[in-house]
Write an enzyme that holds these catalytic residues in place. Sequence first.
Site, PDB file in Angstrom:
ATOM      1  N   HIS A 381       0.825  -1.209   0.000  1.00  0.00           N
ATOM      2  CA  HIS A 381       0.000   0.000   0.000  1.00  0.00           C
ATOM      3  C   HIS A 381       0.860   1.262   0.000  1.00  0.00           C
ATOM      4  CE1 HIS A 381       0.671   0.977   4.309  1.00  0.00           C
ATOM      5  NE2 HIS A 381       0.652  -0.325   4.507  1.00  0.00           N
ATOM      6  N   CYS A 400       2.799  -4.930   7.209  1.00  0.00           N
ATOM      7  CA  CYS A 400       2.436  -4.634   5.827  1.00  0.00           C
ATOM      8  C   CYS A 400       3.613  -3.955   5.116  1.00  0.00           C
ATOM      9  CB  CYS A 400       1.203  -3.746   5.773  1.00  0.00           C
ATOM     10  SG  CYS A 400      -0.336  -4.654   6.032  1.00  0.00           S
TER      11      CYS A 400
END
Length: 474
Positions: A381, A400
């Site tokens: 992301h 992440c």
Amino acid sequence: MKYWLAIWVLLLCLLPPAQGQSIPWLSDSANRQILCDEFARASLYGLDEHDYAYKTIIAIHANVGRIDSAAIERELTNAAIAFYADIAYGSVENRVSYDGISYQPRSTHVRDSIVAAIAEGRLADLAGRLEPHNQVYAEFKKRLALLERHKNRLVPPISSNLLDSTNRPLLERFYQLGFTDTLDYAADEDTLRNTLRIAQRTFEMMEDGKLRPGVLEELNIPVEKRLYELRHALNTWRWLNSIQQEQKVIVVDIPAANLFYLHKDSVLFYTRCIVGKANTPTTPLISQVHEVILFPYWNVPHDIAVRELLPAIKDAPLDYLEYGNYQVLDKTGKVLDPATIKWQQLNKGNFPYRLRQLFGCDNSLGIIKLNFFSPYSTYLHDTPNKSYFLFNGRYFSHGCIRVENVDSLAAMLEPGLHPFLENAPARVCELASDKGQLIFPLKQKVPLFILYEVAWPDNKSEIRFYDDVYNKVK
């Protein structure tokens, strides 16, 4: 003899490979010697010669015992197939905790390639034809050859931080690691400082020419461990090379904290990443990116919600949630009024809610998320905090992967994003509030490899040794 051998090879080429006929190595001394010579050079390919009929070859050369020619030729044939398959596709298992595609290279042609090479008198060229043909692979082999050349030198640990010719262990280690071409015990300080900068660049450190403790630690890592890191990464790159010849792939390396988008023998895209801290590591895995989400929600993981957000929420519930643009949801997904919740009674063991951060430019996921299946709630992301990309050791996330130029990558994966991404950043932020979350399914899923390799290429295809941040390489 050569006439009958040629007839035999021709017939063998016409037979289906499934029958597994042996190749007559014992009667073909020239090609047997070529094969043995290749096995002996296995270390320069990142392989181990002991894996390829090592004891049998020694026995043949020494004429030890009675020879069972049929058994030996089967063994040599199987060893040859294994060796050339490893040259083409790699010889090690990848360090992943989840494999969502179970990719296996199409290696059925290796035996046919050996037979054809013998028939053409080109067995000596076969390894060069089967191995990858790209710059990164060539750089891996170059770095491997440098370390193999001096791996048996006994070099004492560097204990002094003096950067002068009296620091003999430092000079020896520079030479052993290939940072200098010659061992010069009279090198002046300027020369040594420039060599140290080369070493610092190889270790992804600040190139200040100072022999700091962290640099000493990297220099003192045994060369055999460096060789292990190189061999593992080289074989991983071979394996990746086979799938990238068939389709485009995304490769993230955790220690390097970088991302490659690869196809054929080309790097289509490169960017820096931010990966998990040592206490919240990113998990290596293999999956497929199946959609791009523009202006994504952030569904806060439960651990982060109760350990990090809840204490802050208790201080000023409504202000904190409004400022961070968070919603509170129950287990069914219904949005709740935070004013009705007794926040002071909640704790890590009692938190029956889910927090969701709404889309926008301040969202922790930024404006883009690349979605793929992961049992670890991992994704690629964007991020509103770009400054962390300037660090060499980019280990800051909860697991992440934040991607620096994810908008460029997303546009390559899904051309339909162009109307949104071509706008100035301010306009994109306006669109976020106007449009809400937009999901773009990919027409073709893109294989994603999140790997853990300490030796790995940088954006110039140079091989570096990165921090073993999770202490996985023993």
